[in-house]
Enzyme design. Structure first.
Site, PDB file in Angstrom:
ATOM      1  N   ASP A  52       0.867  76.238  51.103  1.00 19.21           N
ATOM      2  CA  ASP A  52       1.876  75.593  50.263  1.00 19.21           C
ATOM      3  C   ASP A  52       2.537  76.669  49.412  1.00 19.21           C
ATOM      4  OD1 ASP A  52       3.155  73.873  48.093  1.00 19.21           O
ATOM      5  OD2 ASP A  52       2.193  72.332  49.303  1.00 19.21           O
ATOM      6  N   LYS A  57      -0.725  74.397  42.930  1.00 17.33           N
ATOM      7  CA  LYS A  57      -1.431  73.462  43.803  1.00 17.33           C
ATOM      8  C   LYS A  57      -2.508  74.181  44.609  1.00 17.33           C
ATOM      9  CE  LYS A  57       0.908  70.157  45.866  1.00 17.33           C
ATOM     10  NZ  LYS A  57       1.710  69.372  46.868  1.00 17.33           N
ATOM     11  N   ARG A 176      -3.267  55.371  56.481  1.00 15.23           N
ATOM     12  CA  ARG A 176      -3.058  54.470  55.358  1.00 15.23           C
ATOM     13  C   ARG A 176      -3.554  55.159  54.089  1.00 15.23           C
ATOM     14  NH1 ARG A 176      -6.911  49.929  57.357  1.00 15.23           N
ATOM     15  NH2 ARG A 176      -8.033  51.856  57.843  1.00 15.23           N
ATOM     16  N   LYS A 229       6.448  56.227  65.934  1.00 17.09           N
ATOM     17  CA  LYS A 229       6.107  56.223  64.508  1.00 17.09           C
ATOM     18  C   LYS A 229       7.023  55.296  63.732  1.00 17.09           C
ATOM     19  CE  LYS A 229       4.656  57.593  60.419  1.00 17.09           C
ATOM     20  NZ  LYS A 229       3.353  57.227  59.884  1.00 17.09           N
ATOM     21  N   LEU A 275      -0.825  40.440  56.273  1.00 20.70           N
ATOM     22  CA  LEU A 275      -0.435  39.044  56.089  1.00 20.70           C
ATOM     23  C   LEU A 275      -0.769  38.542  54.692  1.00 20.70           C
ATOM     24  CD1 LEU A 275      -1.346  37.389  59.526  1.00 20.70           C
ATOM     25  CD2 LEU A 275       0.921  37.910  58.618  1.00 20.70           C
ATOM     26  N   GLY A 278       2.858  39.606  48.576  1.00 19.03           N
ATOM     27  CA  GLY A 278       2.817  40.419  47.365  1.00 19.03           C
ATOM     28  C   GLY A 278       4.204  40.595  46.798  1.00 19.03           C
ATOM     29  N   CYS A 285       6.357  55.736  53.041  1.00 18.46           N
ATOM     30  CA  CYS A 285       6.625  55.578  54.479  1.00 18.46           C
ATOM     31  C   CYS A 285       7.523  54.397  54.810  1.00 18.46           C
ATOM     32  CB  CYS A 285       5.302  55.449  55.231  1.00 18.46           C
ATOM     33  SG  CYS A 285       4.275  56.937  55.180  1.00 18.46           S
ATOM     34  N   LYS A 288      11.319  54.193  53.517  1.00 18.45           N
ATOM     35  CA  LYS A 288      12.064  55.352  54.029  1.00 18.45           C
ATOM     36  C   LYS A 288      12.234  55.281  55.540  1.00 18.45           C
ATOM     37  CE  LYS A 288       9.693  59.203  54.467  1.00 18.45           C
ATOM     38  NZ  LYS A 288       9.729  59.562  55.917  1.00 18.45           N
ATOM     39  N   ARG A 352       5.537  56.182  44.692  1.00 19.10           N
ATOM     40  CA  ARG A 352       6.835  56.228  45.361  1.00 19.10           C
ATOM     41  C   ARG A 352       7.219  54.850  45.898  1.00 19.10           C
ATOM     42  NH1 ARG A 352       5.818  61.378  49.192  1.00 19.10           N
ATOM     43  NH2 ARG A 352       3.721  60.457  49.115  1.00 19.10           N
TER      44      ARG A 352
END
Length: 501
Positions: A52, A57, A176, A229, A275, A278, A285, A288, A352
């Site tokens: 990076d 970081k 996830r 994807k 399902l 909310g 992801c 976007k 985000r």
């Protein structure tokens, strides 16, 4: 037959058998994708350097600390660093020149009009081209629009400085947040898009553990892998928007969305995931990627109507939460609102496109006084919504509040002492946007309770509510077992939290 693997709840039982044939791998990017990928590749036994350009970081990672909140990741970083398989560096040139494979895991954020911003990926590819030697496998882990692998191939060819050859494999991730380590080590499928047998053979060697465990591996073209994807994330977005629409209908006709979700999930053609209604989907992801696919389709002279509808429904969910609160309180001006949760989902610090952030901004524009608490996401939340006062606990947030919004499904919020919260609040209005709580118990405690599409009263044939959260043990008595004087809460900065005026 695919071998069974332990579930996320048995994370500590996961072990990867070491292989004799290990490779030297560079992973460029130490965000949610790159850091998880690099750490797990080291767990497979490979010698991995995560790169990076942000020195702070890298210094943080070298000290054994993880800059993101992800279950099991920090322990795995320490384990593999101690074993000498995992290192961190800002020196891309040296690492790439010594690597057999380079994984690109840099950010590909949303650009203007939904177009994906590939500037970081292009920059990384140029540096790889300028420093690779001999044969190098270039693996694109970042989420990219169709045609990107071909573009990156041309870019690398144009920038090669040393005697070198390469192949590009499109290997999208399906992680996830909150269970990303488990998902990487135990994928449901692995997608390998390539135009070269050599490239496919080499990455299959990198993923030898998956091959031996009979995890499905789909070998296809770069273009098909890239679309897979976007198709997966867009389908999930549509599914979530559908169940949110159904919850809104249930609210109008006194049907129970929890029962409907359960029935739908029993259909093998539908499956139970995603399902739960909310306040909308968020994260780095889904929003976007749907926009990117809409942009790609437009470029191909096709209108992706279903994607547009999913985004419209999602935006409406934020408004619906505020509208429901206004129906209860009237004008929201100068009303003190407690926000429980700012992360876009539980078990991550990522804010985000979080529904909680969007809802907070709407409430602020209507003049509400906002106080928030999140178990891990407050640092980023303070950047996203500086107008909100952040405090040290859910109880502090609820002090003297006119209403409480439960916005993120943290387990900690399910286990709160709601009898104490009722005593703390100026008016016991509780909106459970995630259907986390047992509504009957909340009503029995005296809350003006609103949920998301579940029945608020028994039907003619008895209650039909079957809320999974009701099996959780909730503490409905104050910690002291008696009424006690509550002092005004103090925020993390030491200032007294905003009071009603």
């Amino acid at each position: 037959m695919r071998k069974e693997t332990p579930g996320p709840e048995n994370f500590n039982e996961i072990s990867i058998e070491r292989k004799a044939g290990t490779m030297k791998i560079s992973v460029i990017g130490t965000g949610y994708v790159g850091l998880v990928a690099g750490t797990c590749l080291a767990e497979f036994g490979h010698e991995v350097t995560c790169i990076d350009r942000i020195k702070e970081k890298i210094d943080c990672l070298k000290s054994g600390k993880c800059p993101i909140h992800e279950e099991g990741l920090e322990d795995l970083i320490k384990k593999n660093a101690a074993a000498g398989r995992l290192d961190f560096s800002t020196d891309l040139a040296t690492s790439v020149s010594n690597s057999q494979a380079v994984f690109l895991g840099v950010g590909t954020p949303e650009g203007p009009s939904g177009k994906t911003d590939l500037s970081a990926l292009r920059g990384a590819a140029r540096q790889v081209a300028q420093n690779m030697r001999g044969y190098t496998l270039v693996v694109i882990k970042s989420t990219v629009p169709v045609g990107t692998a071909e573009e990156i191939s041309r870019l690398i060819n144009h920038n090669i400085r040393h005697l070198a050859t390469f192949d590009i494999v499109s290997n999208p991730e399906f992680l996830r947040q909150g269970t990303a380590v488990y998902d990487f080590l135990n994928p449901e499928r692995v997608i390998l898009g390539a135009s070269s047998e050599t490239g496919v053979k080499l990455i299959r060697e990198i993923y030898e553990s998956f091959v031996e465990r009979d995890i499905p591996i789909i070998e296809t073209t770069n273009e098909t892998a890239e679309v897979i994807k976007y198709a997966a994330n867009s389908f999930l977005a549509v599914k979530i928007s559908f169940i949110n629409e159904m919850a809104s209908i249930c609210q109008k006709v006194n049907a129970d969305i929890s029962q409907i979700s359960r029935a739908l999930g029993m259909d093998r053609r539908i499956a139970p995931g995603c399902l739960n209604p909310g306040p909308g989907f968020g994260g780095s992801c889904l929003p976007k990627d749907v926009k990117s696919l809409i942009y790609t389709a437009r470029g191909a002279k096709y209108r992706f109507r279903l994607g547009r509808a999913a985004l419209d429904v999602n935006k409406h969910q934020h408004k619906a939460v505020v509208d429901k609160l206004r129906q209860t309180l009237g004008s929201l001006r100068r009303k003190r609102i407690a926000l429980l949760g700012v992360a876009f989902k539980a078990n991550t610090d990522d804010t985000r496109e979080s529904p909680a952030i969007h809802i907070a901004r709407r409430l602020y524009r209507e003049g509400a006084e906002l106080v928030a608490y999140d178990p891990v996401a407050m640092k980023l939340g303070k950047i996203d919504i500086p107008e909100v006062a952040f405090v040290d606990s859910a109880y502090d947030a609820c002090y003297n509040a006119d209403a409480t919004l439960l916005l993120t499904e943290w387990q900690e919020f399910r286990e709160l002492d709601f009898a104490r919260i009722k005593m703390l609040m100026a008016r016991p209005v509780l909106h459970d946007t995630r259907n986390c709580l047992d509504g009957q118990k909340m009503i029995a405690l005296g809350f003006e309770y609103k949920d998301n599409g579940r029945m608020t009263r028994p039907s003619a044939i008895g209650t039909s509510r079957q809320v999974e959260a009701s099996s959780l043990s909730l503490n409905f008595e104050s910690s002291s077992g008696k009424h006690e004087k509550i002092s005004p809460p103090v925020s993390a900065s030491g200032a007294v939290a905003l009071g009603k005026s």
